[in-house]
Write a protein that holds these residues in place. Sequence first.
Motif, short mmCIF file in Angstrom:
data_model
loop_
_atom_site.label_atom_id
_atom_site.label_comp_id
_atom_site.label_asym_id
_atom_site.label_seq_id
_atom_site.Cartn_x
_atom_site.Cartn_y
_atom_site.Cartn_z
N ALA A 273 7.30 -5.90 -18.62
CA ALA A 273 6.81 -7.00 -17.72
C ALA A 273 5.48 -6.57 -16.89
O ALA A 273 5.29 -5.36 -16.73
CB ALA A 273 7.81 -7.51 -16.42
N ASP A 274 4.51 -7.64 -16.75
CA ASP A 274 3.46 -7.23 -15.82
C ASP A 274 3.46 -7.90 -14.64
O ASP A 274 3.60 -9.08 -14.48
CB ASP A 274 2.29 -7.78 -16.63
CG ASP A 274 0.75 -7.40 -16.06
OD1 ASP A 274 0.90 -6.85 -14.72
OD2 ASP A 274 -0.04 -7.51 -16.65
N HIS A 275 3.50 -7.03 -13.41
CA HIS A 275 4.06 -7.58 -12.07
C HIS A 275 2.82 -7.65 -11.32
O HIS A 275 2.82 -8.10 -10.03
CB HIS A 275 5.11 -6.64 -11.48
CG HIS A 275 6.23 -6.46 -11.98
ND1 HIS A 275 7.25 -7.25 -11.43
CD2 HIS A 275 6.84 -5.63 -12.91
CE1 HIS A 275 8.26 -7.01 -12.30
NE2 HIS A 275 8.19 -6.20 -13.21
N GLY A 276 1.63 -7.69 -11.91
CA GLY A 276 0.36 -8.05 -11.43
C GLY A 276 -0.46 -7.04 -10.72
O GLY A 276 -1.59 -7.25 -10.34
N SER A 277 0.22 -6.18 -10.27
CA SER A 277 -0.77 -4.66 -9.47
C SER A 277 -0.08 -3.71 -9.84
O SER A 277 1.25 -3.66 -10.24
CB SER A 277 -0.91 -5.25 -8.26
OG SER A 277 0.56 -4.71 -7.51
N THR A 278 -0.85 -2.49 -9.64
CA THR A 278 -0.21 -1.15 -9.90
C THR A 278 1.10 -0.77 -9.02
O THR A 278 2.16 -0.32 -9.20
CB THR A 278 -1.24 0.07 -9.89
OG1 THR A 278 -2.43 -0.33 -10.73
CG2 THR A 278 -0.92 1.28 -9.84
N GLN A 279 0.49 -1.18 -7.67
CA GLN A 279 1.75 -1.00 -6.56
C GLN A 279 3.06 -1.89 -7.10
O GLN A 279 4.20 -1.15 -7.18
CB GLN A 279 1.16 -1.38 -5.26
CG GLN A 279 2.35 -0.78 -4.42
CD GLN A 279 2.50 0.72 -4.35
OE1 GLN A 279 1.70 1.59 -4.53
NE2 GLN A 279 3.86 1.20 -4.43
N ALA A 280 2.74 -2.89 -7.21
CA ALA A 280 4.05 -3.80 -7.79
C ALA A 280 4.86 -3.38 -8.89
O ALA A 280 6.05 -3.31 -9.30
CB ALA A 280 3.62 -5.26 -8.08
N GLN A 281 3.83 -2.96 -10.05
CA GLN A 281 4.35 -2.61 -11.34
C GLN A 281 5.16 -0.91 -10.79
O GLN A 281 6.36 -1.06 -11.41
CB GLN A 281 3.36 -2.07 -12.17
CG GLN A 281 3.57 -1.87 -13.50
CD GLN A 281 3.51 -3.33 -14.25
OE1 GLN A 281 4.05 -4.51 -13.76
NE2 GLN A 281 3.10 -3.27 -15.73
N VAL A 282 4.59 -0.20 -10.14
CA VAL A 282 5.51 1.06 -9.67
C VAL A 282 6.73 0.57 -9.16
O VAL A 282 7.88 1.09 -9.68
CB VAL A 282 4.74 1.77 -8.75
CG1 VAL A 282 5.52 3.24 -8.14
CG2 VAL A 282 3.39 2.59 -9.66
N GLU A 283 6.76 -0.13 -8.11
CA GLU A 283 7.98 -0.55 -7.40
C GLU A 283 9.07 -1.43 -8.35
O GLU A 283 10.20 -0.83 -8.19
CB GLU A 283 8.05 -1.39 -6.30
CG GLU A 283 6.72 -0.74 -4.95
CD GLU A 283 6.33 -1.87 -4.10
OE1 GLU A 283 6.79 -2.94 -4.06
OE2 GLU A 283 5.50 -1.31 -3.33
N ASN A 284 8.61 -2.27 -8.94
CA ASN A 284 9.82 -3.04 -9.80
C ASN A 284 10.15 -1.89 -11.32
O ASN A 284 11.27 -1.99 -11.54
CB ASN A 284 9.03 -4.10 -10.54
CG ASN A 284 8.90 -5.38 -9.25
OD1 ASN A 284 10.08 -5.66 -8.79
ND2 ASN A 284 7.90 -5.51 -8.72
N TYR A 285 9.22 -1.12 -11.73
CA TYR A 285 9.50 -0.31 -13.00
C TYR A 285 10.72 0.61 -12.47
O TYR A 285 11.52 1.07 -13.11
CB TYR A 285 8.28 0.29 -13.57
CG TYR A 285 7.79 -0.55 -14.61
CD1 TYR A 285 7.81 -1.99 -14.67
CD2 TYR A 285 7.28 0.02 -15.73
CE1 TYR A 285 6.97 -2.84 -15.59
CE2 TYR A 285 6.76 -1.03 -16.76
CZ TYR A 285 6.59 -2.33 -16.57
OH TYR A 285 5.99 -2.87 -17.51
N ALA A 286 10.33 1.15 -11.28
CA ALA A 286 11.25 2.26 -10.48
C ALA A 286 12.62 1.75 -10.47
O ALA A 286 13.77 2.19 -11.03
CB ALA A 286 10.83 2.86 -9.45
N LYS A 287 12.85 0.36 -10.04
CA LYS A 287 14.15 -0.30 -10.06
C LYS A 287 14.54 -0.30 -11.39
O LYS A 287 15.91 -0.11 -11.55
CB LYS A 287 13.99 -1.78 -9.23
CG LYS A 287 13.52 -1.34 -7.89
CD LYS A 287 13.35 -2.92 -7.30
CE LYS A 287 12.72 -2.91 -5.92
NZ LYS A 287 12.61 -4.20 -5.44
N ILE A 288 13.86 -0.80 -12.49
CA ILE A 288 14.37 -1.06 -13.60
C ILE A 288 14.94 0.17 -14.20
O ILE A 288 15.97 0.34 -14.90
CB ILE A 288 13.38 -1.64 -14.55
CG1 ILE A 288 13.12 -3.05 -14.25
CG2 ILE A 288 14.03 -1.84 -16.22
CD1 ILE A 288 11.75 -3.55 -15.01
N VAL A 289 14.31 1.46 -14.09
CA VAL A 289 14.75 2.58 -14.60
C VAL A 289 15.65 3.04 -13.97
O VAL A 289 16.95 3.45 -14.59
CB VAL A 289 13.44 3.77 -14.40
CG1 VAL A 289 14.01 5.05 -14.40
CG2 VAL A 289 12.42 3.46 -15.36
#
Length: 416
Positions: A273-289
């Motif tokens: 997924a692309d969450h629109g910004s680096t910070q949002a990507q970090v936060e959401n990918y960490a949850k998925i992981v």
Amino acid sequence: MQIKDVLLAPGSGAFFYDDQAAIRAGASQDGFTYVGEPLTPGFTSIRVPASSLSMGLVLADDTVVWGDMMSVQYSGAGGRDPLFDTKQISDLTSRVIVPRLLDVDASRYLDACAHVFEPYECNRLPLAIEYGVSQALLRTAAHLRRRTMAEVVCAEFDLPLPTRGIPIYCQSGDAKEVNVDKMILKAVDVLPHGLINSWQKFGVDGQTFMEFVKWVATRTRQIGRPGYQPVLHFDVYGWIGLEIGLEPQRIADFICRVADTVPGFTLNIESPADHGSTQAQVENYAKIVSILNNRGSGARIVVDERCNTLEDIRLFAEAKAAHLVQIKTPDVGSMADTARAVLICKANKVGAYVGGSCTETDLSAQASVHVSVATQADMMLAKPGMGFDEAFSIVGNEQNRLLAMLNRRRAQDEKI
């Protein structure tokens, strides 16, 4: 050792630059072209032939060593530098970079990179320039020291000489079925990429994609040699988020369903997924992981979009926001930063994948092999181009030649 002259030669990348925004918006294909208007600044059409710029450093002994500048396929997307413009890059290189190159000790790789890549007018240089010039400087240091580029990296970063090769990951392009068969017959380590870059390839609720994943696994068992068990790696270009939604739990649920269809295989999902910004990507990918880890899933998340520079990579690695980080070499910039990125990932116990783009050249691919092997990355991309055979040959053969030279060097050192 001084550099006494600099040559510039325009060239071609091994594929095309594509407007990702227009493709995501539904641009249809007509043969090899896309129909419709481009959406990303700099693109005059949705698909543009990739260009490159070679830099040759003329040394005091009249040897000329080369490096190649270019951008990635989806330039201007996901926070990346804009589309590569050969004329603009050539002009900036001639005015700013050449005088700096004529004033460095070319035998000192990291020092030379630090001097040449100082900011210009308070801004970082285009990453394509860093990438190409750092290749040429790495080859220069290797020539002057009578060592391989990998040995220069090991010496500069105080690393032991490597003893093993790196798994190679191959990408299929749109000729998926034919290239999957080729990959299986050649027993590549990681396959097939799949180029799942449109809704048509992903399908309603991801069903088209899931069927393709199952087909790859079945085909591997049908025509692969006994015991062959590659890692299955699929780049979905954010389409799980676009089709299923951006909520981490739903994305993780979908990935688990895909993994359950191919038991016994390790499954890599790149850019879910692309969450629109680096910070949002970090936060959401960490949850998925975290969700996948807690479930004991055989699936691994690979980050690409929104993870471009060395500092981006540090953020993802420290947050454990991916199982594997793609170190997309032209987006990282200097090859020295690619080496640093691998070491940051390893220090944080996150996988390091030295990637790049189909738009690169043979020279940039070969330099990437040396950095990958020197730092012992977890895998590296077969590049350039989308034809598979050529890229696998360039990267695989360079790795085998390098290992042969390192083995000889090790044997010589043992005799002393």
